[in-house]
Design an enzyme around this catalytic site. Structure first.
Site, short mmCIF file in Angstrom:
data_model
loop_
_atom_site.label_atom_id
_atom_site.label_comp_id
_atom_site.label_asym_id
_atom_site.label_seq_id
_atom_site.Cartn_x
_atom_site.Cartn_y
_atom_site.Cartn_z
N SER A 276 0.83 -1.21 0.00
CA SER A 276 0.00 0.00 0.00
C SER A 276 0.86 1.26 0.00
O SER A 276 2.00 1.27 0.48
CB SER A 276 -0.91 0.02 1.23
OG SER A 276 -1.78 -1.08 1.23
N1 SAH Z 1 -0.91 -4.74 4.08
C1 SAH Z 1 -0.29 -5.09 2.83
C2 SAH Z 1 -1.20 -4.79 1.66
C3 SAH Z 1 -1.17 -5.91 0.70
S1 SAH Z 1 -2.39 -5.84 -0.59
C4 SAH Z 1 1.05 -4.41 2.67
O1 SAH Z 1 1.34 -3.46 3.41
O2 SAH Z 1 1.85 -4.85 1.84
C5 SAH Z 1 -3.72 -6.76 0.13
C6 SAH Z 1 -3.41 -8.18 0.54
O3 SAH Z 1 -4.66 -8.76 0.97
C7 SAH Z 1 -2.88 -9.10 -0.55
O4 SAH Z 1 -1.68 -9.67 -0.14
C8 SAH Z 1 -3.99 -10.15 -0.73
O5 SAH Z 1 -3.48 -11.44 -1.06
C9 SAH Z 1 -4.63 -10.13 0.65
N2 SAH Z 1 -6.00 -10.63 0.70
C10 SAH Z 1 -7.02 -10.45 -0.19
N3 SAH Z 1 -8.14 -11.07 0.25
C11 SAH Z 1 -7.84 -11.66 1.44
C12 SAH Z 1 -8.57 -12.46 2.39
N4 SAH Z 1 -9.85 -12.78 2.19
N5 SAH Z 1 -7.93 -12.87 3.50
C13 SAH Z 1 -6.63 -12.56 3.73
N6 SAH Z 1 -5.88 -11.83 2.87
C14 SAH Z 1 -6.47 -11.37 1.74
#
Ligand code: SAH
Length: 217
Positions: free
Chosen positions: A64
């Site tokens: 993000s």
């Molecule tokens: N907090 C992260 C943002 C990653 S993007 C950072 O700082 O890098 C969002 C993430 O949510 C992705 O890795 C994706 O695989 C995960 N995601 C999407 N749906 C999900 C779910 N139902 N349960 C757990 N993770 C999920």
């Protein structure tokens, strides 16, 4: 690859930018100023690590934008010792920011490659989440509920009921709601069945995917 005074200087400039964009919470800004974001990126983006931008990570996901991380962290409004659940561990950057602030952090990721990579990487950098979980965050994590705060870092087409049910009274759910674009939404649990809801600006996240269509708790 390690941290260096050069990177520290870049981080302080990023913190100044975030302050100018309206982030005021001192604890959030201090954590952004301390966590080495460049170590969370693929090598191709190293020079850009302290720009206020999102970048691609493995498995078609993103780390993000720092403004988004700061905004959500400040909205969580959870101090040291607070028990928090993050949905979407991804690169682990947001997880590290919460650990840096002294919270007891649980974080769930549904992509196995990211889960494995981040589980190895975070402790190496000295960020010790209470538990990293491989699974579907739609269901929350009832084993450790209730939580003082829950932060969802992927765009939710709707609000999973399980997450509301796993908040303490007074607990806060920070969740971007929407399909193509998301409205940042804050729920504060005011009673067993009552919640205050506030909405903020538009953001853009990768989708929160669920292994089950159901959002029931
Ligand atoms: N907090 C992260 C943002 C990653 S993007 C950072 O700082 O890098 C969002 C993430 O949510 C992705 O890795 C994706 O695989 C995960 N995601 C999407 N749906 C999900 C779910 N139902 N349960 C757990 N993770 C999920």
């Amino acid at each position: 690859m390690i941290d260096s005074p050069k990177h520290e200087g870049m981080r302080h400039r990023l913190v100044e930018q975030l302050r100018q964009k309206g982030i005021q919470d001192p604890a959030t800004l201090a954590a952004i100023g301390a966590v080495p974001r460049h170590l969370f990126l693929d090598s191709g983006f190293l020079d850009h690590a302290y720009e206020d931008k999102a970048f691609p990570i493995e498995a078609d996901q993103t780390i993000s934008q720092p403004y988004t991380v700061a905004f959500q962290t400040a909205m969580l409004d959870c101090g040291a010792g607070g028990k928090v659940l993050e949905i979407g561990t991804g690169s682990g950057y947001q997880t590290a920011v919460l650990c840096q602030m002294g919270m007891e952090v649980y974080s769930i990721e549904r992509q196995q490659t990211l889960f494995k990579k981040t589980s190895l990487f975070l402790p190496k950098l000295g960020f010790h989440a209470k538990k990293l979980i491989f699974g579907d965050g739609y269901k929350g994590y009832v084993e450790a509920a209730p939580f003082d705060g829950i932060i969802v870092t992927a765009g939710a087409p709707e609000v999973p009921k399980a997450l509301l049910a796993q908040l303490t009274i007074g607990g806060r759910l920070v969740i971007p709601v929407g399909v193509d674009q998301q409205i940042m939404t804050l729920f504060i649990r005011t009673g067993v069945k009552s919640f205050d809801k506030k909405t903020f600006g538009e953001f853009r996240f990768v989708p929160l995917l669920s292994d089950k269509a159901s959002t029931a708790s």
